[in-house]
Scaffold this motif. Structure first.
Motif, PDB file in Angstrom:
ATOM      1  N   LEU A 165       8.905  23.679  68.280  1.00 21.55           N
ATOM      2  CA  LEU A 165      10.129  24.165  68.222  1.00 21.55           C
ATOM      3  C   LEU A 165      10.413  25.187  69.384  1.00 21.55           C
ATOM      4  CD1 LEU A 165      13.018  23.964  66.946  1.00 21.55           C
ATOM      5  CD2 LEU A 165      12.182  25.739  65.321  1.00 21.55           C
ATOM      6  N   GLU A 166       9.606  26.131  69.625  1.00 21.28           N
ATOM      7  CA  GLU A 166       9.706  27.384  70.411  1.00 21.28           C
ATOM      8  C   GLU A 166       9.955  26.867  71.886  1.00 21.28           C
ATOM      9  OE1 GLU A 166       7.077  30.239  69.554  1.00 21.28           O
ATOM     10  OE2 GLU A 166       7.811  31.550  71.521  1.00 21.28           O
ATOM     11  N   GLU A 167       8.974  25.703  72.385  1.00 20.58           N
ATOM     12  CA  GLU A 167       8.958  25.447  73.763  1.00 20.58           C
ATOM     13  C   GLU A 167      10.324  24.527  73.739  1.00 20.58           C
ATOM     14  OE1 GLU A 167       5.461  23.049  74.411  1.00 20.58           O
ATOM     15  OE2 GLU A 167       6.577  22.152  76.169  1.00 20.58           O
ATOM     16  N   TYR A 168      10.850  23.579  72.936  1.00 22.83           N
ATOM     17  CA  TYR A 168      11.911  22.894  72.973  1.00 22.83           C
ATOM     18  C   TYR A 168      12.898  23.884  73.040  1.00 22.83           C
ATOM     19  CZ  TYR A 168      15.678  19.938  71.458  1.00 22.83           C
ATOM     20  OH  TYR A 168      16.843  19.253  71.571  1.00 22.83           O
ATOM     21  N   LEU A 169      13.220  24.921  72.338  1.00 23.78           N
ATOM     22  CA  LEU A 169      14.340  25.742  72.328  1.00 23.78           C
ATOM     23  C   LEU A 169      14.326  26.410  73.664  1.00 23.78           C
ATOM     24  CD1 LEU A 169      14.720  26.992  68.565  1.00 23.78           C
ATOM     25  CD2 LEU A 169      16.033  25.413  69.819  1.00 23.78           C
ATOM     26  N   SER A 170      13.387  26.796  74.201  1.00 23.26           N
ATOM     27  CA  SER A 170      13.314  27.659  75.212  1.00 23.26           C
ATOM     28  C   SER A 170      13.666  26.883  76.672  1.00 23.26           C
ATOM     29  CB  SER A 170      12.257  28.607  75.687  1.00 23.26           C
ATOM     30  OG  SER A 170      11.008  27.720  75.292  1.00 23.26           O
ATOM     31  N   ALA A 171      13.237  25.516  76.574  1.00 24.69           N
ATOM     32  CA  ALA A 171      13.720  24.608  77.615  1.00 24.69           C
ATOM     33  C   ALA A 171      15.122  24.176  77.637  1.00 24.69           C
ATOM     34  CB  ALA A 171      12.739  23.432  77.268  1.00 24.69           C
ATOM     35  N   HIS A 172      15.768  24.109  76.238  1.00 24.92           N
ATOM     36  CA  HIS A 172      17.023  23.563  76.085  1.00 24.92           C
ATOM     37  C   HIS A 172      18.094  24.450  75.488  1.00 24.92           C
ATOM     38  CE1 HIS A 172      15.301  19.645  76.672  1.00 24.92           C
ATOM     39  NE2 HIS A 172      14.480  20.090  76.196  1.00 24.92           N
ATOM     40  N   TRP A 173      17.837  25.761  75.710  1.00 20.58           N
ATOM     41  CA  TRP A 173      18.670  26.699  75.143  1.00 20.58           C
ATOM     42  C   TRP A 173      20.169  26.874  75.537  1.00 20.58           C
ATOM     43  CZ3 TRP A 173      18.322  28.947  70.613  1.00 20.58           C
ATOM     44  CH2 TRP A 173      19.147  30.207  70.120  1.00 20.58           C
ATOM     45  N   GLU A 174      20.220  26.754  76.927  1.00 18.17           N
ATOM     46  CA  GLU A 174      21.431  26.739  77.450  1.00 18.17           C
ATOM     47  C   GLU A 174      22.454  25.454  77.539  1.00 18.17           C
ATOM     48  OE1 GLU A 174      23.125  29.504  78.459  1.00 18.17           O
ATOM     49  OE2 GLU A 174      21.070  30.603  78.108  1.00 18.17           O
ATOM     50  N   GLU A 175      21.823  24.429  76.924  1.00 16.43           N
ATOM     51  CA  GLU A 175      22.257  23.060  76.801  1.00 16.43           C
ATOM     52  C   GLU A 175      23.344  23.027  75.768  1.00 16.43           C
ATOM     53  OE1 GLU A 175      19.514  19.860  76.912  1.00 16.43           O
ATOM     54  OE2 GLU A 175      18.454  21.021  78.693  1.00 16.43           O
ATOM     55  N   ASP A 176      24.391  22.347  75.797  1.00  9.53           N
ATOM     56  CA  ASP A 176      25.491  22.157  74.818  1.00  9.53           C
ATOM     57  C   ASP A 176      24.899  21.608  73.602  1.00  9.53           C
ATOM     58  OD1 ASP A 176      27.234  23.588  76.435  1.00  9.53           O
ATOM     59  OD2 ASP A 176      28.428  21.772  77.000  1.00  9.53           O
ATOM     60  N   GLU A 177      23.893  20.492  73.733  1.00 14.68           N
ATOM     61  CA  GLU A 177      23.619  19.849  72.706  1.00 14.68           C
ATOM     62  C   GLU A 177      22.662  20.658  71.787  1.00 14.68           C
ATOM     63  OE1 GLU A 177      21.660  15.894  73.186  1.00 14.68           O
ATOM     64  OE2 GLU A 177      21.764  15.758  71.102  1.00 14.68           O
ATOM     65  N   CYS A 178      21.823  21.604  72.393  1.00 10.77           N
ATOM     66  CA  CYS A 178      20.912  22.391  71.602  1.00 10.77           C
ATOM     67  C   CYS A 178      21.777  23.568  71.024  1.00 10.77           C
ATOM     68  CB  CYS A 178      19.988  23.165  72.704  1.00 10.77           C
ATOM     69  SG  CYS A 178      19.016  24.050  71.888  1.00 10.77           S
ATOM     70  N   LYS A 179      22.827  24.117  71.698  1.00  5.87           N
ATOM     71  CA  LYS A 179      23.798  25.199  70.911  1.00  5.87           C
ATOM     72  C   LYS A 179      24.300  24.350  69.823  1.00  5.87           C
ATOM     73  CE  LYS A 179      24.801  27.594  75.346  1.00  5.87           C
ATOM     74  NZ  LYS A 179      25.741  27.711  76.566  1.00  5.87           N
ATOM     75  N   GLN A 180      24.613  23.260  69.978  1.00  3.76           N
ATOM     76  CA  GLN A 180      25.588  22.615  68.703  1.00  3.76           C
ATOM     77  C   GLN A 180      24.407  22.415  67.434  1.00  3.76           C
ATOM     78  OE1 GLN A 180      27.211  18.765  69.614  1.00  3.76           O
ATOM     79  NE2 GLN A 180      28.761  19.897  70.986  1.00  3.76           N
ATOM     80  N   ASP A 181      23.290  22.213  67.699  1.00  2.85           N
ATOM     81  CA  ASP A 181      22.270  22.027  66.844  1.00  2.85           C
ATOM     82  C   ASP A 181      21.868  23.290  66.063  1.00  2.85           C
ATOM     83  OD1 ASP A 181      21.737  19.355  67.232  1.00  2.85           O
ATOM     84  OD2 ASP A 181      20.032  19.528  68.639  1.00  2.85           O
ATOM     85  N   VAL A 182      21.840  24.260  67.031  1.00  3.46           N
ATOM     86  CA  VAL A 182      21.684  25.531  66.528  1.00  3.46           C
ATOM     87  C   VAL A 182      22.576  26.318  65.670  1.00  3.46           C
ATOM     88  CG1 VAL A 182      21.247  28.189  66.889  1.00  3.46           C
ATOM     89  CG2 VAL A 182      19.817  26.230  68.330  1.00  3.46           C
ATOM     90  N   HIS A 183      23.727  25.814  66.082  1.00  2.00           N
ATOM     91  CA  HIS A 183      24.983  26.295  65.302  1.00  2.00           C
ATOM     92  C   HIS A 183      24.993  25.553  63.917  1.00  2.00           C
ATOM     93  CE1 HIS A 183      29.217  27.206  64.472  1.00  2.00           C
ATOM     94  NE2 HIS A 183      29.540  25.927  64.063  1.00  2.00           N
ATOM     95  N   LEU A 184      24.723  24.080  63.938  1.00  2.00           N
ATOM     96  CA  LEU A 184      24.598  23.178  62.679  1.00  2.00           C
ATOM     97  C   LEU A 184      23.572  23.884  61.690  1.00  2.00           C
ATOM     98  CD1 LEU A 184      26.031  20.971  62.157  1.00  2.00           C
ATOM     99  CD2 LEU A 184      23.898  19.578  62.744  1.00  2.00           C
ATOM    100  N   LEU A 185      22.475  24.203  62.431  1.00  2.00           N
ATOM    101  CA  LEU A 185      21.044  24.828  61.584  1.00  2.00           C
ATOM    102  C   LEU A 185      21.838  26.113  60.955  1.00  2.00           C
ATOM    103  CD1 LEU A 185      18.284  24.426  60.950  1.00  2.00           C
ATOM    104  CD2 LEU A 185      17.813  25.656  62.847  1.00  2.00           C
ATOM    105  N   LYS A 186      22.439  27.084  61.740  1.00  2.00           N
ATOM    106  CA  LYS A 186      22.998  28.502  61.110  1.00  2.00           C
ATOM    107  C   LYS A 186      23.908  27.826  59.810  1.00  2.00           C
ATOM    108  CE  LYS A 186      22.707  31.428  64.992  1.00  2.00           C
ATOM    109  NZ  LYS A 186      23.426  32.129  66.079  1.00  2.00           N
ATOM    110  N   LYS A 187      24.843  26.943  60.157  1.00  2.00           N
ATOM    111  CA  LYS A 187      25.558  26.707  59.065  1.00  2.00           C
ATOM    112  C   LYS A 187      24.973  25.947  57.757  1.00  2.00           C
ATOM    113  CE  LYS A 187      29.208  23.203  58.818  1.00  2.00           C
ATOM    114  NZ  LYS A 187      29.996  22.339  59.351  1.00  2.00           N
TER     115      LYS A 187
END
Ligand SMILES: [Mg+2]
Length: 219
Positions: free
Chosen positions: A39-61
């Motif tokens: 997860l950590e590696e994935y998030l740091s590699a994709h953090w700026e991508e829209d899809e990743c931002k959407q996933d994180v937003h979804l997770l927070k929700k």
């Protein structure tokens, strides 16, 4: 395996995911270690991508929705939201759903995991693309799985009476909430699921495979 009659007025099957259609062992033994490791590696590699931002937003929700619930619900929510590879489905699930559909019944999913994540799981399952098996999906936007009001909301949304729904879940407290709303329930026993008490075993229809559910005159 004893056959269990589905109440004749049943028109809709409502299915939980983790421990019901999908092995908990898959979640605990494969998915969690995979997530922990990557997860950590994935998030740091994709953090700026829209899809990743959407996933994180979804997770927070999702987390906001489930914080007041049990650890199981939080776990299920995390797991399904983060599921980005092949979803496992028990081998009896797809044939049984096809049979119910041929019998004219509708089939819906109700999970703590978001509708988007549910669609990922069943859209990319080990058994292929399964989304055409379902008439719709519900998540905790309709209410928590341990609250009976959620099942009334679902019946209303589907356009049927609670008594016309048969809910399949591995957790007795979800079964109770559904039953309090007038929904018929069966508790699914699968390897690795939380064990039922003797009282729960005698109180609920208990199945170890969807094949045990027999339709008789359902339309
Ligand atoms: Mg479950």
């Amino acid at each position: 395996m004893a056959a269990i009659a589905v109440p004749e007025n049943t028109r809709v099957f409502l299915l939980d995911i983790e421990g019901t259609t999908t092995p908990i062992t898959f979640v605990k033994e494969i998915l969690f270690p995979f997530i922990r490791e990557n997860l950590e590696e994935y998030l740091s590699a994709h953090w700026e991508e829209d899809e990743c931002k959407q996933d994180v937003h979804l997770l927070k929700k999702q987390v906001k929705h489930t914080l007041l619930l049990s650890l199981d619900a939080v776990t299920e929510s995390y797991v399904v939201v983060l599921l980005w590879f092949c979803g496992r489905v028990y081998p009896d699930v797809v044939p049984a759903i096809r049979c119910w559909r041929r019998g004219g019944l509708k089939v819906f999913i109700y999970s703590s995991g978001s509708v988007e994540a549910q669609k990922l799981l069943f859209g990319y399952s080990v058994e292929g693309h399964l989304l055409d098996l379902f008439d719709g999906h519900f998540d905790t936007n309709i209410g928590a799985k341990v609250e009976s009001k959620s099942y009334e909301n679902i019946a209303e949304r589907i356009g049927c009476q609670p008594e016309e729904i048969m809910f399949l879940t591995d957790l007795a407290r979800e079964a109770k909430a559904a039953e309090d709303a007038g929904v018929n329930v069966a508790v699914v026993v699968r390897p690795g699921n939380t064990e039922l008490t003797g009282e729960e075993r005698s109180r609920y229809r208990v199945i170890t495979s969807f094949n045990q559910l027999k339709l008789s005159g359902n339309v």
